[in-house]
Design a protein around this motif. Structure first.
Motif, mmCIF file in Angstrom:
data_model
loop_
_atom_site.group_PDB
_atom_site.id
_atom_site.type_symbol
_atom_site.label_atom_id
_atom_site.label_comp_id
_atom_site.label_asym_id
_atom_site.label_seq_id
_atom_site.Cartn_x
_atom_site.Cartn_y
_atom_site.Cartn_z
ATOM 1 N N THR A 100 -22.185 48.778 5.156
ATOM 2 C CA THR A 100 -22.110 47.826 3.983
ATOM 3 C C THR A 100 -22.860 46.569 4.083
ATOM 4 O O THR A 100 -23.596 46.456 3.457
ATOM 5 C CB THR A 100 -20.667 47.298 3.479
ATOM 6 N N TYR A 101 -22.760 45.971 5.284
ATOM 7 C CA TYR A 101 -23.730 45.043 5.539
ATOM 8 C C TYR A 101 -25.233 45.229 5.848
ATOM 9 O O TYR A 101 -26.109 44.490 5.034
ATOM 10 C CB TYR A 101 -23.455 44.256 6.914
ATOM 11 N N GLU A 102 -25.442 46.296 6.227
ATOM 12 C CA GLU A 102 -26.918 46.712 6.382
ATOM 13 C C GLU A 102 -27.519 47.235 4.789
ATOM 14 O O GLU A 102 -28.817 46.880 4.771
ATOM 15 C CB GLU A 102 -27.037 48.090 7.149
ATOM 16 N N ASP A 103 -26.706 47.919 3.972
ATOM 17 C CA ASP A 103 -27.106 47.988 2.704
ATOM 18 C C ASP A 103 -27.345 46.723 1.831
ATOM 19 O O ASP A 103 -28.240 46.512 1.167
ATOM 20 C CB ASP A 103 -26.038 48.794 2.103
ATOM 21 N N THR A 104 -26.395 45.708 1.969
ATOM 22 C CA THR A 104 -26.428 44.503 1.178
ATOM 23 C C THR A 104 -27.863 43.723 1.700
ATOM 24 O O THR A 104 -28.258 43.227 0.753
ATOM 25 C CB THR A 104 -25.345 43.807 1.757
ATOM 26 N N ILE A 105 -27.982 43.715 2.971
ATOM 27 C CA ILE A 105 -29.206 42.938 3.538
ATOM 28 C C ILE A 105 -30.689 43.900 2.899
ATOM 29 O O ILE A 105 -31.425 43.012 2.765
ATOM 30 C CB ILE A 105 -29.173 42.862 5.050
ATOM 31 N N ALA A 106 -30.468 45.104 2.888
ATOM 32 C CA ALA A 106 -31.619 46.055 2.312
ATOM 33 C C ALA A 106 -31.845 45.495 0.919
ATOM 34 O O ALA A 106 -33.204 45.686 0.467
ATOM 35 C CB ALA A 106 -31.511 47.305 2.903
ATOM 36 N N ARG A 107 -30.792 45.279 0.092
ATOM 37 C CA ARG A 107 -30.906 45.032 -1.159
ATOM 38 C C ARG A 107 -31.327 43.603 -1.480
ATOM 39 O O ARG A 107 -31.368 43.225 -2.803
ATOM 40 C CB ARG A 107 -29.629 45.456 -2.042
ATOM 41 N N GLY A 155 -29.894 41.073 0.188
ATOM 42 C CA GLY A 155 -28.854 39.819 0.504
ATOM 43 C C GLY A 155 -29.065 38.965 1.474
ATOM 44 O O GLY A 155 -29.873 39.292 2.272
ATOM 45 N N PRO A 156 -28.639 37.885 1.504
ATOM 46 C CA PRO A 156 -28.798 36.923 2.506
ATOM 47 C C PRO A 156 -28.401 37.446 3.876
ATOM 48 O O PRO A 156 -27.553 37.614 4.395
ATOM 49 C CB PRO A 156 -28.091 35.605 2.326
ATOM 50 N N PHE A 157 -29.411 37.138 4.852
ATOM 51 C CA PHE A 157 -28.924 37.859 6.415
ATOM 52 C C PHE A 157 -28.794 36.217 7.154
ATOM 53 O O PHE A 157 -29.824 35.580 7.709
ATOM 54 C CB PHE A 157 -30.169 38.286 6.924
ATOM 55 N N GLY A 158 -27.612 35.563 7.124
ATOM 56 C CA GLY A 158 -27.177 34.541 7.757
ATOM 57 C C GLY A 158 -26.328 34.277 8.661
ATOM 58 O O GLY A 158 -26.179 35.524 9.232
ATOM 59 N N PRO A 159 -25.908 33.205 9.102
ATOM 60 C CA PRO A 159 -24.991 33.218 10.235
ATOM 61 C C PRO A 159 -23.827 34.235 10.115
ATOM 62 O O PRO A 159 -23.249 34.779 10.894
ATOM 63 C CB PRO A 159 -24.804 31.799 10.473
ATOM 64 N N ILE A 160 -23.310 34.015 8.914
ATOM 65 C CA ILE A 160 -21.806 34.768 8.549
ATOM 66 C C ILE A 160 -22.048 36.293 8.650
ATOM 67 O O ILE A 160 -21.240 37.064 9.369
ATOM 68 C CB ILE A 160 -21.038 34.107 7.364
ATOM 69 N N SER A 161 -23.164 36.470 7.926
ATOM 70 C CA SER A 161 -23.339 38.262 7.943
ATOM 71 C C SER A 161 -23.795 38.366 9.166
ATOM 72 O O SER A 161 -23.343 39.666 9.511
ATOM 73 C CB SER A 161 -24.249 38.424 6.742
ATOM 74 N N ALA A 162 -24.541 37.916 9.995
ATOM 75 C CA ALA A 162 -24.962 38.387 11.254
ATOM 76 C C ALA A 162 -23.865 38.407 12.164
ATOM 77 O O ALA A 162 -23.613 39.112 13.178
ATOM 78 C CB ALA A 162 -26.203 37.241 11.826
ATOM 79 N N ALA A 163 -22.729 37.385 12.262
ATOM 80 C CA ALA A 163 -21.782 37.479 12.905
ATOM 81 C C ALA A 163 -20.924 38.582 12.539
ATOM 82 O O ALA A 163 -20.324 39.383 13.626
ATOM 83 C CB ALA A 163 -20.785 36.144 12.670
ATOM 84 N N TYR A 164 -20.448 39.038 11.363
ATOM 85 C CA TYR A 164 -19.765 40.177 11.135
ATOM 86 C C TYR A 164 -20.492 41.361 11.664
ATOM 87 O O TYR A 164 -19.970 42.494 12.214
ATOM 88 C CB TYR A 164 -19.511 40.385 9.764
ATOM 89 N N LEU A 165 -21.803 41.550 11.446
ATOM 90 C CA LEU A 165 -22.540 42.762 11.804
ATOM 91 C C LEU A 165 -22.521 42.983 13.407
ATOM 92 O O LEU A 165 -22.470 44.072 13.750
ATOM 93 C CB LEU A 165 -23.941 42.620 11.374
#
Length: 444
Positions: free
Chosen positions: A358-365, A367-377
């Motif tokens: 989900t995170y990789e798909d969102t980033i590919a579309r 989506g912001p790759f910030g500290p929160i999404s990076a932390a969850y990934l």
């Protein structure tokens, strides 16, 4: 000072008696703008009575903070900002009242800029007669303006997707003033600037847009609703700042006024839900947010805030059940909040592989790759057995967002500590030593 002396003092300056002023105060307090706001009613009543008692020179932020709000002397330095904010709200409510229901009142109460002492002015019979004489010509002029701009506004608004947040008015555009149309357009623009929420330089212009919408049309709810959402975000993100409480107080007033203006508007309900969430009233926040969604099920803006409230109140199964609807709303609106919320819910329910996708798909579309999404990934990869990739992300995180107060922010946002513990433990295992929370949010 006796009533007689007070009357003489007021009469010398404005030719208005204390009884007339108190009658005017009763009318103002019973108006729509003040009726549902106990704080603003108390503020205005206090300053009016102090003025009538001849103590105008003593009406200061400190006295209001102590006498009206009950703050102690030790709290004054931190609380005076709240008084300034409330004074601004009172000024705006008075202006709105005398510009509508109170236009023909015999006495006008005002709160001039630069102080907290009110002024009282006798209404002029001649001026009221002039208003009556000009009522029909002004209506004709406004109608002419609407004929000139109505076609443009209808064409412009027709290009935008309809939503019950502000779309109901779009179908009756010829009945809407130019100021209302401008406020609607500003609010739509402000919505698009809100996310991602951790980007302060993005939030501050969003707040300015909503404040401008309020200036353009102080009788329309959307500017107040949008401003309250941004102010709540800023208070949550800057929770260590002494001004955070002031921001929440401002958001409280704005969201309450939005509901006073439009009690059944989805955006007004969603705005109040977000404020209640910021105050820690989680059950009330959830109930209001679900009501907003029921009113406007196809409004992505309403759904985004409902998704965030659901995440931070641990309604993970609700988020998972709504994943298909979120996907459709994201495709139609471009909103990427849904992907980040869904990825977090998948992580917290133990489906780490799905969270990674989900995170990789969102980033590919985009989506912001910030500290929160990076932390969850990073945490999802570690828990999924992908330690090498998790450590790579950990090194990237430490290099790109050093000092970001992620743990403190998450503990401020989540209703319970367990989800934060799960995220933090995985991040630490991957090699990230989290900040204690004293660092500021990045400005870029």
């Amino acid at each position: 000072m006796t009533d007689e002396e007070s009357e003489k003092r007021v009469g010398d300056t404005r030719n208005v008696s204390p009884d007339e002023v108190r009658d005017a105060l009763v009318r103002v307090l019973g108006s729509a703008g003040f009726k549902g706001s106990a704080r603003m009613r108390s503020f205005l009543t206090y300053v009016v009575e102090e003025a009538l008692a001849g103590r105008t020179d003593e009406i200061r932020a400190k006295t209001i903070a102590m006498d009206v709000y009950g703050y102690s002397a030790d709290e004054l330095t931190k609380r005076e900002g709240v008084v300034r904010v409330d004074a601004g709200r009172v000024r705006r409510k008075l202006k709105a009242y005398y510009g509508s229901a109170g236009a023909s009142d015999p006495i006008v109460i005002s709160l001039p800029l630069g102080g907290y002492a009110p002024e009282f002015e006798a209404g002029s019979d001649q001026r009221r007669k002039s208003k009556k004489l000009w009522r029909i010509p002004v209506a004709l002029i406004v109608s002419a303006i609407l004929i000139g701009v109505g076609g443009f506004a209808a064409t412009f608004l027709a290009k935008r997707p309809s939503s019950s947040g502000i779309g109901a008015e779009q179908t009756t555009i010829y009945d809407v003033s130019p100021a209302r149309v401008e406020a609607m357009n500003l609010c739509s623009a402000g919505r698009d600037v809100m996310f991602p929420v951790v980007n302060l330089p993005r939030l501050k212009p969003a707040l300015l847009i909503f404040e401008t919408a309020i200036e353009r049309d102080p009788h329309y709810y959307c500017g107040y609703a949008g401003a309250a959402q941004v102010e709540t975000m800023l208070a949550i993100l800057q929770f260590t700042d002494p001004a955070a409480e002031e921001m929440l107080a401002t958001a409280d007033e704005n969201s309450a006024y939005a509901l006073e203006l439009e009690p059944d508007a989805a955006w007004a309900l969603s705005s109040r839900a977000w404020l209640e969430f910021g105050l820690g009233n989680y059950d009330k926040a959830t109930a209001l947010s679900r009501r907003a969604v029921n009113i406007a099920p196809n409004d992505p803006h309403i759904a985004e805030f409902d998704a965030l409230i659901s995440l931070y109140t641990l309604k993970f199964t609700h988020i998972l059940s709504e994943s298909e609807r979120y996907e459709k709303l994201a495709q139609s609106s471009g909103g990427l909040v849904f992907g980040n919320v869904l990825g977090a819910a998948q992580f917290h329910t133990g489906d780490f592989a799905a969270a990674i996708r989900t995170y990789e798909d969102t980033i590919a579309r985009g989506g912001p790759f910030g500290p929160i999404s990076a932390a969850y990934l990073m945490a999802a990869r570690w828990n999924n057995g992908e330690q090498i990739e998790a450590r790579r992300l950990a090194n990237l995180y430490k290099k790109t967002w050093p000092g970001f107060p992620l743990e403190a922010l998450k503990r401020r946002a989540f209703k319970e500590p367990q989800p934060v513990d799960a995220l933090v433990n995985a991040m630490k295992a991957a090699g990230v030593s989290l900040n204690s929370g004293e660092a500021d949010l990045p400005e870029d």
